[in-house]
Motif scaffolding. Sequence first.
Motif, PDB file in Angstrom:
ATOM      1  N   CYS B 223       0.829  -1.205   0.000  1.00 14.31           N
ATOM      2  CA  CYS B 223       0.000   0.000   0.000  1.00 14.31           C
ATOM      3  C   CYS B 223       0.861   1.252   0.000  1.00 14.31           C
ATOM      4  N   ILE B 224       0.472   2.233  -0.786  1.00 15.82           N
ATOM      5  CA  ILE B 224       1.213   3.488  -0.799  1.00 15.82           C
ATOM      6  C   ILE B 224       0.436   4.597  -0.113  1.00 15.82           C
ATOM      7  N   CYS B 226      -2.483   5.968  -0.552  1.00 15.82           N
ATOM      8  CA  CYS B 226      -3.106   7.019  -1.344  1.00 15.82           C
ATOM      9  C   CYS B 226      -4.507   7.322  -0.827  1.00 15.82           C
ATOM     10  N   THR B 227      -5.064   6.447  -0.016  1.00 17.67           N
ATOM     11  CA  THR B 227      -6.393   6.564   0.590  1.00 17.67           C
ATOM     12  C   THR B 227      -7.547   6.569  -0.409  1.00 17.67           C
ATOM     13  N   CYS B 229      -9.003   3.959  -1.515  1.00 14.04           N
ATOM     14  CA  CYS B 229      -9.972   2.945  -1.089  1.00 14.04           C
ATOM     15  C   CYS B 229     -10.809   3.458   0.065  1.00 14.04           C
ATOM     16  N   CYS B 273      -7.444   0.834  -6.553  1.00 10.95           N
ATOM     17  CA  CYS B 273      -6.149   0.770  -5.877  1.00 10.95           C
ATOM     18  C   CYS B 273      -5.051   0.840  -6.937  1.00 10.95           C
ATOM     19  N   VAL B 275      -1.956   0.297  -6.802  1.00 14.91           N
ATOM     20  CA  VAL B 275      -0.910  -0.708  -6.684  1.00 14.91           C
ATOM     21  C   VAL B 275      -1.569  -2.057  -6.420  1.00 14.91           C
TER      22      VAL B 275
HETATM   23  S1  SF4 Z   1      -6.147   2.275  -2.639  1.00 13.18           S
HETATM   24 FE1  SF4 Z   1      -4.519   0.747  -2.387  1.00 13.18          FE
HETATM   25  S2  SF4 Z   1      -2.635   1.943  -2.244  1.00 13.18           S
HETATM   26 FE2  SF4 Z   1      -4.328   3.365  -1.922  1.00 13.18          FE
HETATM   27  S3  SF4 Z   1      -4.566   3.443   0.291  1.00 13.18           S
HETATM   28 FE3  SF4 Z   1      -5.978   1.874  -0.456  1.00 13.18          FE
HETATM   29  S4  SF4 Z   1      -4.828  -0.024  -0.309  1.00 13.18           S
HETATM   30 FE4  SF4 Z   1      -3.362   1.626  -0.157  1.00 13.18          FE
END
Ligand code: SF4
Lengths: 132, 750
Positions: B223-224, B226-227, B229, B273, B275
């Motif tokens: 996870c990076i 990015c929020t 999700c 997401c 990534v």
């Molecule tokens: S969308 Fe993926 S990369 Fe971004 S916060 Fe959620 S889990 Fe992490």
Amino acid sequence: MAFTLRSVKVPPNSVSLEEARHRTFDFFRAACRSIPSVMEIYNLHDVTTVSQLRSTIASEIRKNAHITNPKVIDMLLFKGMEELNNITEHAKQRHHIIGQYVVGNQGLVQDFGTKDQGISNFLKNFYNSNYF
Amino acid sequence: MGLGLLASRTLRTTTILSKSPRIFASQDPSNALRSIVSTPELQNPEAAAAAQPNPTPDLPPRTPVAGARVHLPNPDDAIEVFVDGYPVKIPKGMTVLQACEVAGVDIPRFCYHSRLSIAGNCRMCLVEVEKSPKPVASCAMPALPGMKIKTDTPVAKKAREGVMEFLLMNHPLDCPICDQGGECDLQDQSMAFGSDRGRFTEMKRSVVDKNLGPLVKTVMTRCIQCTRCVRFATEVAGVQDLGMLGRGSGEEIGTYVEKLMTSELSGNVIDICPVGALTSKPFAFKARNWELKGTESIDVTDAVGSNIRIDSRGPEVMRILPRLNEDINEEWISDKTRFCYDGLKRQRLNDPMIRGPDGRFKTVSWRDALAVVAEIAHQVKPEEIVGIAGQLSDAESMMALKDFLNKMGSNNVWCEGNDMHPCADLRSGYLLNSSIGGLEKADVFLLVGTQPRVEAAMVNARIRKTVRATHAKVGYIGPATDFNYDHQHLGTGPQTLLEIAEGRHPFCSALLNAKNPAIIVGAGLFERKDKDAIFYAVETIAKLGKVVRSDWNGLNVLLRNAAQAAALDLGLVPESGKNIESAKFLYLMGADDVNLDKLPDDAFVVYQGHHGDRSVYRANVIFPASAFSEKEGTYENTEGCTQQTLPAVPTVGDARDDWKIIRALSEVAGMQLPYDTPGAIRSRIKTVAPNLLHMDERDPATFSASLKPDFCQKMSLTAFGTTVENFYMTDPITRASKIMAQCSALLLKK
Ligand code: SF4
Ligand code: FES
């Protein structure tokens, strides 16, 4: 003897239709010459004859008679050569040869019963497959 | 660093002078200073920027990214900004990133998503703006008049390289075993904008994986932060399940307590997401995305007709992804749509079968099966022949079924869900008239006997979007149910409906004051005996609240099945209510949800379909047919938009397309239907319902309320029921699916 027919490298493209035509005949002759040994390898004497196989080869070649692009002919020749090599190298099994060259695509059981008389083409195709 | 700077400058000048930098460099190995920046001029951005020539005045016009269009509602509000020297006019309030998109410059991004709120926490979108001391995060910065934005200056490039380096610091190097590989934003952007080496030698951090349920697999180390999700869950899906915990390097995404993500839209976090942190659990390690063949198709698990892409490898459907369609599903799809595909591989019927005297099915050839059915069809009286189309049937096969039965002399043919609905004359009486996209204009909703969250998840997402954006009021009449937005539960049955119709209910004032009120009636009410009275009451409310005007039609019916709208258009409605009781020959075309209890024991049942589902237990003959992923079929969704499925995979076994089976049967029965090709059958459809030929178009119903006779039927006061008991299992495909079974076991609230 198995690898004698394999060309060492892909031959250069035919420059003209004439040359491609010439190569086709060469290929046909090579194939005809190998028929007796093929019959021997795969034990085909009780299912077919030399002349039947020869005409099968001829008709396979005639299927592509409409092609006039020398490059395409070269490609088809290459594939044919590959197939011939596989056959003479005994890379196939008996039922492959019988299925492809003795019986043909229609299969063994051919339903020419009276049942199908008078039905439309649609229904005939429908009984065969979903894709028509 | 000063030495390095000097060295690189010398190098640059010599490059220009000698034009042989390689030779020069190799002559002087002391110059080989190891630096992280891959392009030499990046080492000194300011100097390089100063050295750059002024942008050429006349630039060729550019095409906006992804066909982005600007709509300037008020020309006075337009401002002009310059992107890389190229002037663009944009409306006030757009962000710098959007301005760049209009100018045709794609800015790299991770956290920004056009359908979610702006977080501005990944910093990948940094660009240079003239006169600002630092690079700015373009996704969060509003564009100001006359702003000069530079997107490919050394400063911007260096900023991106830096951000990339920070992101990759803690990102594991597990691309070879990551399911996102090949379609990963981080992979792509580090190829395009990242540096070619890393300087990080310490240990990477690792994060415990979270259990989000049977659909979403998590590898949280990737996870990076990015929020996206988190924002998707709170904003679009409307569940507060995901959140961010901790700060700094301890930051983690997770459910606050050990809890599964219970949303019918949860699968979409896989797509957003950037990534491989959130990937599809059923798809995990099954295929790489570059070996899949995509087929653009339509979902049939509900009446919304979401646009999907079926990814297949060989004869197998590997996954289903959403396709963008602003009018229907935007870019989301429900979990049922996304994960039902494994049902396409189980319980399939692949050979024609006849039930022998011992009650067991025997495989026979098509020839024999058709002959048996044709013979029996001729032995019964025409009135005793009944045909029912299933909820997944396409318009072509329903047309063929109706024509065939009519030729046999029977008109008892209908589609599941329409068995009590005789008013197919007025299209406006069964369509979602304000259109799914149009629901966004509504400011008051009245939901009558419908639970959109389970009946049509994408319509529910629209309502939720509207409620969030405009605080529209929602009133609901029906049994207690789950909503993911604010609503008033007005009552449970017709009593409340009557109160509103008579103007005695407090909700009336909201309805009367609304500019664009929308009433949504659930198709489940079609099954009630007193449906005419209920519809009469609803129409009274519509009149009262001026719901139907020339500029706004807010009287909606929310259908349940993919086949329903097309069936009503084609006139597949029963003649009387008592058909099944007297049937001697029942033709079920994929109909599994009909109640066969009342069917006489000596009736002959033909089941044509793709799954061995409920009706097969009663069938005497089975014809295997193709599923929606294997055929070309026309479907009309609940708002009246005609769309088409395309074959993604070959059919299973000896199965045939539905309409072909009926066409073949008609010939064997001596009642040959006059069409042999899909084109011919469509020209037949054209004579009945021409709108079914206008692909990807919505044909709105022409409304004339006065045409309807007034009903004065007695309304029974039994409360409305729930239409969909189990969101995850509503049709033969989803009932055969293992993933859907897991979902219903784990996620449904008991
Ligand atoms: S969308 Fe993926 S990369 Fe971004 S916060 Fe959620 S889990 Fe992490
Ligand atoms: S996209 Fe702008 S900060 Fe993430």
